[in-house]
Scaffold this motif. Structure first.
Motif, short mmCIF file in Angstrom:
data_model
loop_
_atom_site.label_atom_id
_atom_site.label_comp_id
_atom_site.label_asym_id
_atom_site.label_seq_id
_atom_site.Cartn_x
_atom_site.Cartn_y
_atom_site.Cartn_z
N SER A 189 0.80 -1.02 -0.05
CA SER A 189 0.12 0.10 -0.09
C SER A 189 0.89 1.19 0.15
O SER A 189 2.01 1.12 0.20
N GLY A 246 -3.54 -5.53 4.97
CA GLY A 246 -4.21 -4.78 6.02
C GLY A 246 -4.44 -5.42 7.46
O GLY A 246 -3.79 -6.39 7.63
N GLU A 266 -6.07 -8.59 5.15
CA GLU A 266 -6.77 -8.48 3.57
C GLU A 266 -5.81 -8.03 2.55
O GLU A 266 -4.96 -7.27 2.96
N TRP A 287 -7.21 -5.69 -2.26
CA TRP A 287 -6.56 -4.35 -2.86
C TRP A 287 -5.49 -4.43 -3.59
O TRP A 287 -5.35 -3.67 -4.60
N LEU A 341 -4.00 1.87 3.92
CA LEU A 341 -4.54 0.96 4.76
C LEU A 341 -4.37 1.38 6.30
O LEU A 341 -5.36 0.81 7.09
N GLY A 350 -1.35 -2.83 9.51
CA GLY A 350 -1.38 -4.08 8.92
C GLY A 350 -0.12 -4.66 9.09
O GLY A 350 0.72 -4.38 9.89
#
Length: 187
Positions: A12, A19, A23, A26, A151, A154
């Motif tokens: 990110s 995340g 997750e 994305w 995010l 994470g």
């Protein structure tokens, strides 16, 4: 030619590879980026995986049986299946998949042995494995695929370090989906 140890993954904008809840939705590549990943993966001699990455990537061992998948997906599945993979885990007793085996020995010892061999480069996947190798300054190249998302927390791409690592920018590329590829080498 000397092998390189490469740490490559999606990240990110604020530096996380997953995340707060793990997750990674994305970071799904569009077709252009997927083709680029296919090209890079095809050049590898071996891929080192942590348990979580292995469990995510085992999908690629059977997806080629699905007649509805795209050509670029099928191509990656075949590349992944042919690629030797070594899984590092303290909890798994066995692994599945073509050319996949559990690591025998310490990460640093296994990497040292692989780096003495000839052939293509060695990729490292997973934050835990990456962190152990980054902390020992063993990564030769960092390849970040920066997605246009923040995010807020994470799993970080880089671990907290006691010293800085100076890098040289080797390559950049922007993909249609807004992903920025950054390739760095130790300087």
């Amino acid at each position: 030619m000397t092998r390189k140890l490469i740490y490559s993954t999606g990240v990110s904008l604020d530096g996380f590879i997953a995340g707060p809840g793990g997750e990674i939705d994305w970071s799904a590549p569009d077709e252009e980026l997927h083709r680029f990943h296919n090209e890079q993966t095809r050049e590898l001699a071996v891929h080192l995986c942590g348990r979580r990455l292995y469990e995510t990537m085992v999908y690629w061992e059977t997806v080629d049986k699905d007649p509805s998948i795209s050509d670029v997906t099928l191509e990656f599945a075949r590349i992944w299946q042919a690629l030797p993979k070594i899984v590092f885990s303290t909890t798994l007793e066995r692994v599945e998949g073509k050319n996949t085996r559990l690591a025998q020995g310490d990460l640093i010892e296994v990497v040292a042995g692989l780096m003495e061999e000839s052939g293509g480069d060695v990729a490292v996947g997973g934050a835990g494995l990456g962190a152990g190798l980054i902390e020992r300054n063993l990564i030769d190249e960092y390849r970040l695929f920066v997605s246009p998302v923040v995010l807020g927390g994470g799993t970080p791409y880089f671990p907290a370090l006691q010293r800085r690592i100076d890098l040289e920018l080797l390559e950049t590329r922007t993909f249609g989906g807004g992903v920025l590829y950054l390739r760095y080498a130790k300087s």
